[in-house]
Scaffold this motif. Structure first.
Motif, PDB file in Angstrom:
ATOM      1  N   VAL A 190       0.831  -1.215   0.000  1.00  0.00           N
ATOM      2  CA  VAL A 190       0.000   0.000   0.000  1.00  0.00           C
ATOM      3  C   VAL A 190       0.860   1.257   0.000  1.00  0.00           C
ATOM      4  CG1 VAL A 190      -1.690   1.334   1.347  1.00  0.00           C
ATOM      5  CG2 VAL A 190      -1.956  -1.144   1.109  1.00  0.00           C
ATOM      6  N   LEU A 191       1.977   1.237   0.743  1.00  0.00           N
ATOM      7  CA  LEU A 191       2.825   2.421   0.879  1.00  0.00           C
ATOM      8  C   LEU A 191       3.303   3.002  -0.449  1.00  0.00           C
ATOM      9  CD1 LEU A 191       4.440   4.468   2.530  1.00  0.00           C
ATOM     10  CD2 LEU A 191       6.196   2.725   2.882  1.00  0.00           C
ATOM     11  N   PRO A 192       3.899   2.208  -1.358  1.00  0.00           N
ATOM     12  CA  PRO A 192       4.387   2.815  -2.600  1.00  0.00           C
ATOM     13  C   PRO A 192       3.297   3.135  -3.624  1.00  0.00           C
ATOM     14  CG  PRO A 192       4.835   0.467  -2.627  1.00  0.00           C
ATOM     15  CD  PRO A 192       4.262   0.776  -1.278  1.00  0.00           C
ATOM     16  N   MET A 193       2.067   2.654  -3.369  1.00  0.00           N
ATOM     17  CA  MET A 193       1.003   2.852  -4.366  1.00  0.00           C
ATOM     18  C   MET A 193       0.744   4.334  -4.674  1.00  0.00           C
ATOM     19  SD  MET A 193      -2.770   1.061  -4.409  1.00  0.00           S
ATOM     20  CE  MET A 193      -2.092  -0.533  -3.978  1.00  0.00           C
ATOM     21  N   PRO A 194       0.397   5.166  -3.667  1.00  0.00           N
ATOM     22  CA  PRO A 194       0.180   6.586  -3.982  1.00  0.00           C
ATOM     23  C   PRO A 194       1.468   7.291  -4.399  1.00  0.00           C
ATOM     24  CG  PRO A 194      -0.748   6.009  -1.831  1.00  0.00           C
ATOM     25  CD  PRO A 194       0.129   4.870  -2.251  1.00  0.00           C
ATOM     26  N   ILE A 195       2.604   6.837  -3.829  1.00  0.00           N
ATOM     27  CA  ILE A 195       3.876   7.513  -4.095  1.00  0.00           C
ATOM     28  C   ILE A 195       4.322   7.329  -5.544  1.00  0.00           C
ATOM     29  CG2 ILE A 195       6.310   7.649  -3.416  1.00  0.00           C
ATOM     30  CD1 ILE A 195       5.471   6.497  -0.683  1.00  0.00           C
ATOM     31  N   LEU A 196       4.117   6.145  -6.091  1.00  0.00           N
ATOM     32  CA  LEU A 196       4.623   5.831  -7.427  1.00  0.00           C
ATOM     33  C   LEU A 196       3.554   5.818  -8.509  1.00  0.00           C
ATOM     34  CD1 LEU A 196       7.130   2.986  -6.444  1.00  0.00           C
ATOM     35  CD2 LEU A 196       7.648   5.385  -6.906  1.00  0.00           C
ATOM     36  N   VAL A 197       2.272   5.934  -8.120  1.00  0.00           N
ATOM     37  CA  VAL A 197       1.189   5.945  -9.108  1.00  0.00           C
ATOM     38  C   VAL A 197       0.616   7.357  -9.298  1.00  0.00           C
ATOM     39  CG1 VAL A 197      -1.129   5.098  -9.622  1.00  0.00           C
ATOM     40  CG2 VAL A 197       0.590   3.524  -8.734  1.00  0.00           C
ATOM     41  N   LEU A 198       0.392   8.078  -8.197  1.00  0.00           N
ATOM     42  CA  LEU A 198      -0.198   9.421  -8.302  1.00  0.00           C
ATOM     43  C   LEU A 198       0.708  10.427  -9.032  1.00  0.00           C
ATOM     44  CD1 LEU A 198      -2.015   9.978  -4.869  1.00  0.00           C
ATOM     45  CD2 LEU A 198      -3.044   9.593  -7.111  1.00  0.00           C
ATOM     46  N   PRO A 199       2.014  10.546  -8.676  1.00  0.00           N
ATOM     47  CA  PRO A 199       2.860  11.528  -9.368  1.00  0.00           C
ATOM     48  C   PRO A 199       2.911  11.395 -10.891  1.00  0.00           C
ATOM     49  CG  PRO A 199       3.934  10.827  -7.364  1.00  0.00           C
ATOM     50  CD  PRO A 199       2.729   9.942  -7.536  1.00  0.00           C
ATOM     51  N   PRO A 200       3.033  10.156 -11.464  1.00  0.00           N
ATOM     52  CA  PRO A 200       3.015  10.071 -12.927  1.00  0.00           C
ATOM     53  C   PRO A 200       1.715  10.587 -13.542  1.00  0.00           C
ATOM     54  CG  PRO A 200       3.873   8.038 -12.003  1.00  0.00           C
ATOM     55  CD  PRO A 200       3.355   8.839 -10.856  1.00  0.00           C
ATOM     56  N   ILE A 201       0.582  10.302 -12.876  1.00  0.00           N
ATOM     57  CA  ILE A 201      -0.712  10.784 -13.388  1.00  0.00           C
ATOM     58  C   ILE A 201      -0.780  12.307 -13.325  1.00  0.00           C
ATOM     59  CG2 ILE A 201      -3.210  10.794 -12.985  1.00  0.00           C
ATOM     60  CD1 ILE A 201      -2.908   7.937 -11.873  1.00  0.00           C
ATOM     61  N   ILE A 202      -0.397  12.855 -12.164  1.00  0.00           N
ATOM     62  CA  ILE A 202      -0.452  14.308 -11.970  1.00  0.00           C
ATOM     63  C   ILE A 202       0.513  15.021 -12.916  1.00  0.00           C
ATOM     64  CG2 ILE A 202      -0.001  16.174 -10.317  1.00  0.00           C
ATOM     65  CD1 ILE A 202      -0.933  14.192  -8.114  1.00  0.00           C
ATOM     66  N   MET A 203       1.739  14.475 -13.044  1.00  0.00           N
ATOM     67  CA  MET A 203       2.745  15.120 -13.898  1.00  0.00           C
ATOM     68  C   MET A 203       2.364  15.059 -15.375  1.00  0.00           C
ATOM     69  SD  MET A 203       4.873  16.602 -12.024  1.00  0.00           S
ATOM     70  CE  MET A 203       5.917  17.141 -13.383  1.00  0.00           C
ATOM     71  N   SER A 204       1.718  13.970 -15.807  1.00  0.00           N
ATOM     72  CA  SER A 204       1.285  13.878 -17.217  1.00  0.00           C
ATOM     73  C   SER A 204       0.268  14.955 -17.545  1.00  0.00           C
ATOM     74  CB  SER A 204       0.712  12.487 -17.503  1.00  0.00           C
ATOM     75  OG  SER A 204      -0.473  12.276 -16.761  1.00  0.00           O
ATOM     76  N   ILE A 205      -0.511  15.369 -16.531  1.00  0.00           N
ATOM     77  CA  ILE A 205      -1.484  16.451 -16.721  1.00  0.00           C
ATOM     78  C   ILE A 205      -0.791  17.810 -16.672  1.00  0.00           C
ATOM     79  CG2 ILE A 205      -3.520  17.586 -15.719  1.00  0.00           C
ATOM     80  CD1 ILE A 205      -4.325  14.791 -14.614  1.00  0.00           C
ATOM     81  N   LEU A 206       0.085  17.991 -15.660  1.00  0.00           N
ATOM     82  CA  LEU A 206       0.748  19.284 -15.478  1.00  0.00           C
ATOM     83  C   LEU A 206       1.702  19.619 -16.629  1.00  0.00           C
ATOM     84  CD1 LEU A 206       1.614  19.231 -11.638  1.00  0.00           C
ATOM     85  CD2 LEU A 206      -0.238  20.471 -12.794  1.00  0.00           C
ATOM     86  N   GLU A 207       2.337  18.594 -17.193  1.00  0.00           N
ATOM     87  CA  GLU A 207       3.294  18.834 -18.279  1.00  0.00           C
ATOM     88  C   GLU A 207       2.639  19.352 -19.549  1.00  0.00           C
ATOM     89  OE1 GLU A 207       5.460  15.223 -18.729  1.00  0.00           O
ATOM     90  OE2 GLU A 207       6.559  15.477 -16.856  1.00  0.00           O
ATOM     91  N   LYS A 208       1.300  19.197 -19.627  1.00  0.00           N
ATOM     92  CA  LYS A 208       0.570  19.710 -20.790  1.00  0.00           C
ATOM     93  C   LYS A 208       0.154  21.170 -20.617  1.00  0.00           C
ATOM     94  CE  LYS A 208      -1.244  15.133 -21.920  1.00  0.00           C
ATOM     95  NZ  LYS A 208      -2.430  14.243 -21.909  1.00  0.00           N
ATOM     96  N   THR A 209       0.352  21.721 -19.423  1.00  0.00           N
ATOM     97  CA  THR A 209      -0.034  23.115 -19.175  1.00  0.00           C
ATOM     98  C   THR A 209       0.972  24.057 -19.841  1.00  0.00           C
ATOM     99  OG1 THR A 209       1.211  23.213 -17.104  1.00  0.00           O
ATOM    100  CG2 THR A 209      -1.106  22.507 -16.965  1.00  0.00           C
ATOM    101  N   SER A 210       0.507  25.246 -20.156  1.00  0.00           N
ATOM    102  CA  SER A 210       1.368  26.231 -20.822  1.00  0.00           C
ATOM    103  C   SER A 210       2.536  26.657 -19.940  1.00  0.00           C
ATOM    104  CB  SER A 210       0.543  27.465 -21.209  1.00  0.00           C
ATOM    105  OG  SER A 210      -0.099  28.014 -20.068  1.00  0.00           O
ATOM    106  N   LEU A 211       2.325  26.640 -18.611  1.00  0.00           N
ATOM    107  CA  LEU A 211       3.376  27.060 -17.680  1.00  0.00           C
ATOM    108  C   LEU A 211       4.601  26.158 -17.785  1.00  0.00           C
ATOM    109  CD1 LEU A 211       4.252  28.854 -15.247  1.00  0.00           C
ATOM    110  CD2 LEU A 211       3.261  27.108 -13.759  1.00  0.00           C
ATOM    111  N   LEU A 212       4.398  24.835 -17.747  1.00  0.00           N
ATOM    112  CA  LEU A 212       5.535  23.917 -17.809  1.00  0.00           C
ATOM    113  C   LEU A 212       6.049  23.723 -19.235  1.00  0.00           C
ATOM    114  CD1 LEU A 212       4.714  21.110 -15.196  1.00  0.00           C
ATOM    115  CD2 LEU A 212       6.117  23.150 -14.932  1.00  0.00           C
ATOM    116  N   ARG A 213       5.177  23.901 -20.218  1.00  0.00           N
ATOM    117  CA  ARG A 213       5.637  23.809 -21.608  1.00  0.00           C
ATOM    118  C   ARG A 213       6.605  24.938 -21.939  1.00  0.00           C
ATOM    119  NH1 ARG A 213       0.561  22.144 -25.561  1.00  0.00           N
ATOM    120  NH2 ARG A 213       0.652  19.884 -25.168  1.00  0.00           N
ATOM    121  N   SER A 214       6.321  26.117 -21.406  1.00  0.00           N
ATOM    122  CA  SER A 214       7.187  27.271 -21.677  1.00  0.00           C
ATOM    123  C   SER A 214       8.395  27.314 -20.741  1.00  0.00           C
ATOM    124  CB  SER A 214       6.388  28.569 -21.533  1.00  0.00           C
ATOM    125  OG  SER A 214       5.839  28.679 -20.230  1.00  0.00           O
ATOM    126  N   ARG A 215       8.317  26.585 -19.624  1.00  0.00           N
ATOM    127  CA  ARG A 215       9.423  26.559 -18.648  1.00  0.00           C
ATOM    128  C   ARG A 215       9.776  25.107 -18.298  1.00  0.00           C
ATOM    129  NH1 ARG A 215       5.932  30.579 -17.363  1.00  0.00           N
ATOM    130  NH2 ARG A 215       6.781  32.704 -17.112  1.00  0.00           N
TER     131      ARG A 215
END
Length: 287
Positions: A227-252
Motif C-alpha cells: 500500500v505504501l508505494p502505491m500513492p507515491i509511485l502511481v499518483l505523481p506520474p498521473i499528476i505530472m502527465s497532466i501538469l506537463e501539458k499546461t502552458s506554464l511547464l511547456r514554456s518553462r
C-alpha cells in the motif's frame, strides 16, 4: 490506537520531521519524564497534556526503538523516511530512464528500505545478520529484474506510440518496488515464521512464543509495504502527465523537476501515515 483515525493522528506525530532535530539532552529529558510517569513520581505541575505533547511522548516514540530501547539512526527513523526517501522517489520516476539509471535508483531505493525495515524491525527475538543480507539481496534482485524486464518489454512493444510508451514506463517502478518490498519483508523476517514472536497477556507479560502471531505480523507488514508505494509511485506520474501539458511547464521545462519533486513529497507525506496506520502495532490473536 484501536481506530484507524487514532493511529493516523498518532503517526502524523511520529513522522514529524521536527523530531529529527531533537538534541541528546532533550531526548534524555523526555525519557526521564516518561520514566517518572511510569513510577508515579512526576514533578509537580506536569500534566497529561504535557506528557502527550511533541516535547515528551512523541519524541520518545519517534526516536527510541520500542523493543531495544536504543536510539534509531536518524535517516532510518519514520520521521526521516520522507525527507531522505523523497529524492529517491523522484529518481525512480524520472522519464527516459536508461538501463544503468533504472538499476541505480532501484538499488538505492531497496537499500534505503532495507535499512529502514531493519532499524524498525520486531526485535523481541534476535535475528542473524545473514537474514538481513538475504532479504536485502532478494529485494534488490527482484526490484531490478522486474523494472528492467518491464522496461525491455515496453521498448519492444511496437503497438505503442512513443508518447504512450513514455507514459507506461512511468508506472514501471510501482510493481517493481511493491514486489521487492514483499520479498524484502519475507526474507528478512523469515526467522520469525520458524521460531515465532513473543506474545503478551493484557498486562504486558510475555506468555510464550507464537508462529501464528508471526504469520499475522508478516502478512500485515507485507500488505503495508504494498500500500505504501502505491500513492507515491502511481499518483505523481498521473499528476505530472497532466501538469506537463499546461502552458506554464511547456514554456518553462526547467520547472518540471522541481514541480515533480513537490508532487512526490506531497504523495509521500500522504501515503506514509495512511499505510502505517492500517494495522495496530500491537495486534490480538485468539488463544
Amino acid at each position: 490506537q484501536t481506530s484507524f483515525y487514532g493511529r493516523f493522528r498518532h503517526f502524523l506525530d511520529i513522522i514529524d520531521p521536527r523530531t529529527l532535530f531533537v538534541t541528546e539532552s532533550r531526548l534524555k529529558e523526555a525519557v526521564q519524564l516518561l520514566e517518572d510517569y511510569k513510577h508515579g513520581t512526576l514533578p509537580p505541575g506536569v500534566t497529561n497534556k504535557e506528557l502527550n505533547s511533541v516535547s515528551s511522548l512523541t519524541v520518545f516514540q519517534a526516536i527510541i526503538h520500542p523493543d531495544t530501547n536504543e536510539t534509531i539512526f536518524m535517516p532510518f527513523r519514520m520521521s526521516g523516511y520522507i525527507p531522505f526517501g523523497t529524492p529517491i522517489v523522484v529518481g525512480l520516476l524520472l522519464p527516459n530512464q536508461t538501463l544503468a539509471s533504472t538499476v541505480f535508483w532501484q538499488w538505492l531505493n531497496q537499500s534505503h528500505n532495507a535499512c529502514v525495515n531493519y532499524a524498525n524491525r520486531n526485535a523481541t527475538k534476535p535475528s542473524p545478520t545473514s537474514k538481513f543480507i538475504q532479504g536485502y539481496l532478494g529485494a534488490v534482485i527482484s526490484a531490478v529484474s522486474i523494472a528492467v524486464g518491464l522496461n525491455v518489454l515496453i521498448q519492444r512493444a511496437n503497438k505503442f506510440t512513443p508518447a504512450t510508451r513514455l507514459l507506461i514506463q512511468r508506472f514501471v517502478p510501482f510493481p517493481a518496488v511493491a514486489s521487492a518490498n514483499i520479498c524484502n519483508v519475507v526474507l528478512m523476517r523469515h526467522t520469525e515464521l520458524e521460531e515465532g514472536i513473543d506474545v503478551l497477556d493484557t498486562n504486558g507479560n510475555i506468555v510464550g512464543s507464537s508462529r501464528i502471531a508471526a504469520k499475522h505480523a508478516l502478512l500485515e507488514t507485507a500488505l503495508t509495504r504494498v500500500v505504501l508505494p502505491m500513492p507515491i509511485l502511481v499518483l505523481p506520474p498521473i499528476i505530472m502527465s497532466i501538469l506537463e501539458k499546461t502552458s506554464l511547464l511547456r514554456s518553462r521545462p526547467r520547472m518540471i523537476l522541481p514541480v515533480q519533486s513537490l508532487v512526490c513529497l506531497a504523495a509521500f507525506g500522504l501515503a506514509l501515515p495512511l499505510a502505517i496506520s492500517l494495522f495496530p502495532q500491537m495486534s490480538e490473536v485468539s488463544t
